[in-house]
Design an enzyme around this catalytic site. Sequence first.
Site, short mmCIF file in Angstrom:
data_model
loop_
_atom_site.label_atom_id
_atom_site.label_comp_id
_atom_site.label_asym_id
_atom_site.label_seq_id
_atom_site.Cartn_x
_atom_site.Cartn_y
_atom_site.Cartn_z
CG PHE A 155 1.43 -0.20 9.63
CD1 PHE A 155 2.11 0.80 9.00
CD2 PHE A 155 1.27 -0.26 11.15
CE1 PHE A 155 2.30 1.88 10.03
CE2 PHE A 155 1.35 0.63 11.79
CZ PHE A 155 1.83 1.82 11.53
CG ASP B 241 -4.73 -2.66 8.16
OD1 ASP B 241 -5.52 -1.79 8.18
OD2 ASP B 241 -3.90 -2.52 9.15
CE1 TYR C 241 -4.34 6.58 13.35
CE2 TYR C 241 -5.69 5.58 14.96
CZ TYR C 241 -4.56 5.47 14.37
OH TYR C 241 -3.63 4.54 14.26
CE LYS C 242 -3.74 5.06 9.24
NZ LYS C 242 -2.56 5.73 9.71
NE ARG D 140 3.25 8.34 5.38
CZ ARG D 140 2.22 7.60 6.01
NH1 ARG D 140 1.62 6.31 5.60
NH2 ARG D 140 2.13 8.21 7.35
C1 LIG Z 1 -2.02 0.17 7.90
C2 LIG Z 1 -2.11 0.58 9.42
N1 LIG Z 1 -2.36 -0.81 10.11
C3 LIG Z 1 -2.55 -0.70 11.40
C4 LIG Z 1 -2.15 0.62 12.18
C5 LIG Z 1 -2.07 0.64 13.67
O1 LIG Z 1 -3.19 1.10 14.18
P1 LIG Z 1 -3.43 1.41 15.76
O2 LIG Z 1 -2.46 2.31 16.07
O3 LIG Z 1 -4.69 2.19 15.70
O4 LIG Z 1 -3.55 -0.09 16.25
C6 LIG Z 1 -1.59 1.71 11.38
C7 LIG Z 1 -1.31 3.09 12.04
O5 LIG Z 1 -1.11 4.01 11.21
C8 LIG Z 1 -1.74 1.54 9.89
O6 LIG Z 1 -1.32 2.57 9.35
#
Ligand SMILES: Cc1ncc(COP(=O)(O)O)c(C=O)c1O
Length: 425
Positions: A131, A210, A235-236, A385
């Site tokens: 990400f 992650d 939150y997912k 997606r």
């Molecule tokens: C795989 C992954 N890592 C990190 C994040 C970032 O999360 P945050 O915005 O809560 O820091 C996301 C956000 O969608 C994500 O999908």
Amino acid sequence: MPDMNFSEDYEYAKLLDADDEMGIFRGQYVIADSQELYMDGNSLGRMPRRSLECLQRIVEKEWGHQLIRSWGQGWYDAPQRVGEKIAGLIGAAPGQVIVCDSTSVNLYKLVMAALALRPDRMKIVSDTMNFPSDLYILQGCITSAGACHKLHLVPSLDGVTLDLAELFGAIDEDTALVTLSHVAYKSGFLYDAASITAWAEQKGALVLWDLSHSVGAVPIELDRWGAHMAVGCTYKYLNGGPGAPAFLYVNKGLQTKTLSPVWGWFGERAPFYFEPIYQPAEGVQRFMSGTPPILSLLVMEQGVDLALEAGIERVRKKSLGLTNYFISLFDIRLHPLGFTLGTPRDPAIRGSHVSLRHPSGYQVTRALIEEMRVIPDFREPDNIRFGLSAMYTTYSEVWDTVERIYQVINEERFLNYPATRLSIT
Ligand SMILES: Cc1ncc(COP(=O)(O)O)c(C=O)c1O
């Protein structure tokens, strides 16, 4: 589960729903519009009904009436308490998980801690499917650590999977840290975390996972894998609510050897003694920074409870049922229209979302949202997606989604939209 009797008819979707042991959970979530097909639970999960009641109670009673006393009546302990619940979803023994900050901030703290544990090694290994926020954090950490480290990004040749041999080849005696997303945000590729962790361990490198796209969707066994660290988002698939606090995991064996780069009072041994000199808390709590966001933390707990009630084995079974079914319908209805699959076909290496690729993918997404009451999301350059949540997505919704995608192409509705991107998709 779709099986030998598979049929592309709507009646078959209805049969699958009637046979779905997870069906009892859908009623636990707010479904404001039953005609709208919400396919973005991998970005922002639906709201549990009990979250509303919880928020009302906390705001009125705990904040409104009890005020500061609530810190001693459940608030102060909440990051550990909810962390222990999440531990039950990620294969962690007690005392290793804490809820705090965002995923990005937690990643920063743990990457800095990991680099400090391997001061003689100058390589960080990740991949091009990670990400972007994770990659930005890594770049920032390299700067914060004195700009001596090199970030090695293993390329994905097809944008869908990663060649493990190539990854293994990149991990060597100079590697301080390997950090990857357990499920790739774009393609939904599920990494073989046990083998990768074991390989890195053999080379003396630390591994930080992650779990944002896997927690609450696929089985995770951090302790069994021998993982060193992990972060994840709530939150997912945990349906914790927008901006709900994230979690982090630090393996017990490392905790006393590591320090957070952010020395806040909630990570201090005895914050309410107000000593001027920082002494880190004993365990994983040392990775907390400041005051936790209590309202969203307690609301998020409701979503975690529901995931625990469902149990990850049942969740995974239903999730694979949904994604297998989606892909079977894609083959028949959508592939002939120019869509290709941007997600692994092999269920063993697939998370809980399906990406469809199309040269006009952005316009198709716009048409689905604006005209067809389907809510997916779009990821560059051509991925649409579809996040399928075992907790509330039905097989009939999957069937309907495929039919509405078919209509968007067949009736050329996507041509009503420019290819110019809106700021949030
Ligand atoms: C795989 C992954 N890592 C990190 C994040 C970032 O999360 P945050 O915005 O809560 O820091 C996301 C956000 O969608 C994500 O999908």
